[in-house]
Design an enzyme around this catalytic site. Structure first.
Site, PDB file in Angstrom:
ATOM      1  N   HIS A  13       0.817  -1.207   0.000  1.00  0.00           N
ATOM      2  CA  HIS A  13       0.000   0.000   0.000  1.00  0.00           C
ATOM      3  C   HIS A  13       0.857   1.266   0.000  1.00  0.00           C
ATOM      4  CE1 HIS A  13      -3.874  -2.107   1.645  1.00  0.00           C
ATOM      5  NE2 HIS A  13      -3.286  -2.778   0.672  1.00  0.00           N
ATOM      6  N   THR A  66      -2.130 -23.134   4.141  1.00  0.00           N
ATOM      7  CA  THR A  66      -0.822 -23.075   4.818  1.00  0.00           C
ATOM      8  C   THR A  66      -0.412 -21.617   5.031  1.00  0.00           C
ATOM      9  OG1 THR A  66       0.292 -23.248   2.659  1.00  0.00           O
ATOM     10  CG2 THR A  66      -0.045 -25.300   3.906  1.00  0.00           C
ATOM     11  N   VAL A 121       3.305 -20.695   5.837  1.00  0.00           N
ATOM     12  CA  VAL A 121       4.344 -21.222   4.951  1.00  0.00           C
ATOM     13  C   VAL A 121       4.204 -20.534   3.597  1.00  0.00           C
ATOM     14  CG1 VAL A 121       5.311 -23.267   3.835  1.00  0.00           C
ATOM     15  CG2 VAL A 121       4.300 -23.449   6.123  1.00  0.00           C
TER      16      VAL A 121
END
Length: 363
Positions: free
Chosen positions: A75, A223, A226
């Site tokens: 942003h 996940t 990860v």
């Protein structure tokens, strides 16, 4: 100070291929704390590293603060519009830290909801260590990702000025935008459709908080701690489930309970301009990491001349490796993939054993 697109691209590729050695392991300068680095200007960042890992990341964890910094870094940098500049208006300073310096203005932008506490915490770190907010955002992003297994070690360049102006409004693409609107906005900032897909690798670690409060911190893939290709695989699965009591803003049906699907992700995964690049990200964690690192290196210097910055990448830690192969989640098969790339077959990806997942909120 802006480079031509060609020279910027060449420099990014060179930077992306020149992988740093590791935290304090790649140079000839000895810092006051005993660390070794390539340039004396990098020494202060070892102190910032310790502060961030202990306090901001609460003991080097891959949790909510990492997700917040991944929003902030994008942003902040994407507040950059050559089109506005060409029209005689201020086009934004890019990766200049203005989201911190001018938080009273930029945090009022709808896209920046929920970032106030994180921005103020970063402000305190920057002031305490005497580093610019633009540099700090890039550094905190690279450090935060190093806490998440499988992440590439991002390039970190220092030397951005702390002088900035508030970003113009309405430059941050959002989950409710059309593909055309997203590609046009990102194209204005210098990114190709392929690079847009590459940058979305950050969603491998993402969850949502403000789009559907009933399923707070629902992850975008199975996940969320990860950095892996599951996000790209799972976004291509048929949407069959409403994870909350009702659909939230810019939310689409997801493939299994607990997972949030952003409309923009679903559309980009299936649009003819981006679908083949998306599919190419499903089968190799290594390729995904390389592409993300290159795209982030490009984004990190929006508004700046990278040749005027100092490379302190050797301060950034390395993430733990992720050796898990990409999989189609249990209870599903390749027939549940909505293949959208007409020119290439879908890669051979194993199917996990076990039942359909049901995801808990991301930490």
């Amino acid at each position: 100070m802006k480079l031509s697109l060609l020279s910027t691209f060449a420099a990014v590729i060179i930077g992306a291929l020149a992988l740093p050695q590791g935290p304090g392991g790649g140079g000839s300068v000895t810092c006051p704390g005993g660390q070794s680095t390539s340039n004396s200007q990098c020494c202060v960042w070892f102190d910032v590293l310790d502060d961030l890992q202990t306090n901001f990341y609460q003991g080097s964890k891959c949790e909510s603060p990492v997700r917040k910094i991944l929003r902030i870094v994008f942003h902040d940098a994407i507040g950059f519009s050559p089109a506005l500049t060409a029209a005689g208006q201020f086009g934004g300073g890019g990766a200049d830290g203005s989201i911190i310096a001018h938080s009273n203005i930029e945090l009022a932008f709808p896209a920046n909801g929920g970032l106030t506490d994180t921005v103020e915490a970063l402000r305190a770190v920057g002031i305490n260590h005497g580093v610019s907010f633009g540099d700090l955002i890039q550094f905190a992003t690279a450090v935060g990702m190093s806490n998440c297994p499988g992440s590439p070690r991002l390039e970190f360049l220092t030397g951005r000025s702390n002088s900035s102006q508030p970003s113009p409004p309405s430059l941050i693409p959002g989950p409710g935008n059309t593909v055309t609107a997203i590609l046009d906005r990102m194209g204005d900032a210098g990114f190709s459709p392929d690079e847009v897909v590459d940058l979305l690798a950050a969603h491998s670690l993402a969850s949502q908080e403000g789009l559907n409060s009933a399923i707070f911190r629902s992850p975008l893939d199975s996940t969320p701690q990860v950095f892996d290709t599951q996000f790209y695989i799972e976004t291509l699965l048929k949407g069959t489930t409403q994870p909350g009591p009702s659909l939230g803003f810019a939310e689409e049906l997801s493939p299994f309970p607990g997972e949030f699907r952003m409309r923009s992700d679903a559309l980009l995964a299936r649009d003819s301009r981006t679908a083949c690049r998306w599919q190419s990200m499903t089968s190799s964690n290594e390729v995904m990491g390389q592409r993300y690192r290159a795209a982030m290196a490009k984004m990190s210097v929006l508004g700046f001349d990278r040749n005027a910055l100092t490379d302190c990448s050797d301060v950034i830690p390395s993430a733990v490796s992720n050796n898990a192969a990409p999989v189609i989640p249990g209870g599903l098969t390749v027939d549940d993939i909505e293949v959208s790339c007409p020119s290439e077959p879908f890669p051979e990806i194993a199917t996990a054993s076990g039942p359909l997942p049901s995801l808990a909120p991301a930490p």
